[in-house]
Design an enzyme around this catalytic site. Sequence first.
Site, short mmCIF file in Angstrom:
data_model
loop_
_atom_site.label_atom_id
_atom_site.label_comp_id
_atom_site.label_asym_id
_atom_site.label_seq_id
_atom_site.Cartn_x
_atom_site.Cartn_y
_atom_site.Cartn_z
N LYS A 1 -9.91 -18.75 -7.33
CA LYS A 1 -9.37 -17.86 -6.30
C LYS A 1 -7.95 -17.39 -6.62
O LYS A 1 -7.56 -16.28 -6.29
CB LYS A 1 -9.38 -18.56 -4.93
CG LYS A 1 -10.78 -18.88 -4.44
CD LYS A 1 -11.14 -18.08 -3.21
CE LYS A 1 -12.63 -18.02 -2.96
NZ LYS A 1 -13.29 -19.33 -2.81
N GLU B 1 -8.61 -13.76 5.18
CA GLU B 1 -9.65 -14.53 5.85
C GLU B 1 -9.90 -15.78 5.03
O GLU B 1 -9.62 -15.81 3.83
CB GLU B 1 -10.94 -13.70 5.92
CG GLU B 1 -11.84 -13.76 4.67
CD GLU B 1 -11.25 -13.10 3.42
OE1 GLU B 1 -10.25 -12.36 3.55
OE2 GLU B 1 -11.78 -13.35 2.31
N SER C 1 -16.34 -22.99 -11.09
CA SER C 1 -15.41 -22.17 -10.30
C SER C 1 -14.30 -22.98 -9.64
O SER C 1 -13.24 -22.44 -9.34
CB SER C 1 -16.17 -21.37 -9.24
OG SER C 1 -16.97 -22.23 -8.44
#
Length: 396
Positions: free
Chosen positions: A87, A109, A376
């Site tokens: 991210k 969000e 990830s």
Amino acid sequence: MSNQSGRFGIHGGQYIPETLMNAVIELEQAYNFYKNDKAFNHELEQLFNEYAGRPSRLYYASRMTEDLHGAKIYLKREDLNHTGAHKINNVLGQALLAKKMGKTRLIAETGAGQHGVATATAAALMGLSCVVFMGEEDTRRQALNVYKMRLLGAEVISVKTGTGTLKDAVSEAFREWTSRIADTHYCLGSVMGPHPFPTIVRDFQSVISREIKAQILQRENKLPDYVIACVGGGSNAMGSFWHFINDKSVKLIGCEAAGRGINTPETAATIATGRLGIFHGMKSYFCQDNYGQIAPVYSISAGLDYPGIGPEHAYLHDIKRASYVPVTDEEAVNAFEYLSRTEGIIPAIESAHAVSHAIKLAKTLSRENIIVITISGRGDKDCAAIARYRGENINE
Ligand SMILES: *Cc1c(COP(=O)(O)O)cnc(C)c1O
């Protein structure tokens, strides 16, 4: 791959209220300028390397490869990035862009809190104020991430509308952006929403496949046969696929969360169970009820628990350039435990969905074949929930 209006085949577009048009136009113009700006790209590269810890390793999983007696397996270690997931790539890019645009405030969000923590981190680093919208239900389930965001200086707003989960947090963030465009950038967390977000987020995440390509060519002197990644909105997968899209020999596989199974209502597998629709500013595939309302979705993995998929993935599915497979909770938990035991790497439960499919696939292949799995994120955040899933009670 997208045209001017951000279409990917029939998908994508800008299905937003008129009041937001100015904001997305301003963003698109700024992005079109800065994406080719030398100084911007240099600064971003510095942030990637010095702050996030890039390039991330491409690790040869020798024990796993031996154990499965099939394809050679490499792991792209996005779990080693600062804040523990992919991210941060997108967030550093968007925060820097926001700063260049003269914005002083980021909103975001978050579902499980991973994107919220990454955004709060970038805001702290760059001296921007930060507000994160999070479903009320999620603030209860992910209290530690709420604490982290506040520690990093962000304000966390608990969203009580709808089911009090990720989709409601996205809706609320768009509402807030509409009312405060002048000083605020909406730092969207995945390859979704109206144009230009799917393109911007994909570009910032494409560092993953740029590195994989260089790293695998150096080690193996050939391209991989498969690149496999998990898909929520689809940002780590788009980032992992992007630089291979024109290499037709490289098969691209996205792993969706099947939850308790695609024949049950408790699933989040959009390609397997969804239909074409319009939601959150984009045309794509969405899990829907008989009336076309967005269906409640479920997965053990909070990061994959979104009722849609990014429009570029919907397009890659339509043209059969990528394939999408459902993976259940049980399969993902097995893979979570397998990778921990076999390689000493505890993956995020999201990433474990990709590991699960790779295990199945590797067994059908030979040592001539190469599979790259994108890990990830790291699995620390999931240990308590997986222990609970196995009937153990540990204190968080
Ligand atoms: C958020 C998250 C995901 C899902 O998001 P994508 O946009 O589909 O990549 C996957 N893995 C981890 C570790 C996450 O934090």
